[in-house]
Design an enzyme around this catalytic site. Structure first.
Site, short mmCIF file in Angstrom:
data_model
loop_
_atom_site.label_atom_id
_atom_site.label_comp_id
_atom_site.label_asym_id
_atom_site.label_seq_id
_atom_site.Cartn_x
_atom_site.Cartn_y
_atom_site.Cartn_z
N LYS A 129 -14.25 68.24 -36.58
CA LYS A 129 -14.92 68.04 -36.59
C LYS A 129 -15.39 67.05 -37.41
O LYS A 129 -15.62 67.52 -38.20
CB LYS A 129 -15.40 69.71 -36.95
N SER A 148 -18.55 56.97 -23.43
CA SER A 148 -18.12 57.34 -24.39
C SER A 148 -18.80 57.57 -25.89
O SER A 148 -19.93 57.12 -25.63
CB SER A 148 -17.19 56.12 -24.70
N TYR A 154 -15.41 60.56 -24.21
CA TYR A 154 -13.76 60.08 -25.87
C TYR A 154 -14.48 59.23 -26.44
O TYR A 154 -15.83 58.65 -26.58
CB TYR A 154 -12.79 59.73 -24.18
#
Length: 127
Positions: free
Chosen positions: A9, A25, A58
């Site tokens: 994270k 993305s 992504y």
């Protein structure tokens, strides 16, 4: 049985750009990716602290040392430069792996520099 666990994270990242004309993305400074073990093309969830939006996309590797956190394509509609976001990856693992797993968490400052790294998060407010 497998469990889906938080793998890494980037906490409180600041969006530096929102590029609607890009294919899609999130572009993230490669140094930040390396610090928490994220890979280019890895799926991540992005949570916008400013408006509550959540999205999946992504990763594209950004320039090292740039502090770049840029939402591209349709995701650019869900953020504004300056918004604070949390970028989270998840990993599938066995019960045994999950019982000892420690995620890689980095807390960022206003320039998207790491100010603290931790594994297990405290049950309370983080900067």
């Amino acid at each position: 049985m497998f469990r889906e666990m938080m793998g890494a994270k980037l906490h409180q990242a600041v969006v530096t750009e929102a590029n609607l004309q890009y294919v899609g993305s999130i572009t993230i400074d490669q140094d930040l990716l390396d610090e928490v073990g994220l890979l280019e093309n890895e799926k991540v969830q992005v949570v916008n602290n400013n408006n509550g939006a959540r999205l999946e996309t992504y990763i594209i590797s950004g320039e090292r040392g740039s502090g770049t956190v840029c939402l591209n394509g349709a995701a650019a509609r869900l953020v504004q430069p300056g918004d604070r976001v949390i970028i989270i990856s998840y990993k599938w693992m066995t019960e045994e792996e999950a019982s000892v797993h420690v995620p890689n968490v980095a807390i960022l400052d206003d320039e998207n520099r790491i100010v603290e790294k931790m594994g297990t998060e405290p049950a309370g407010t983080i900067r």
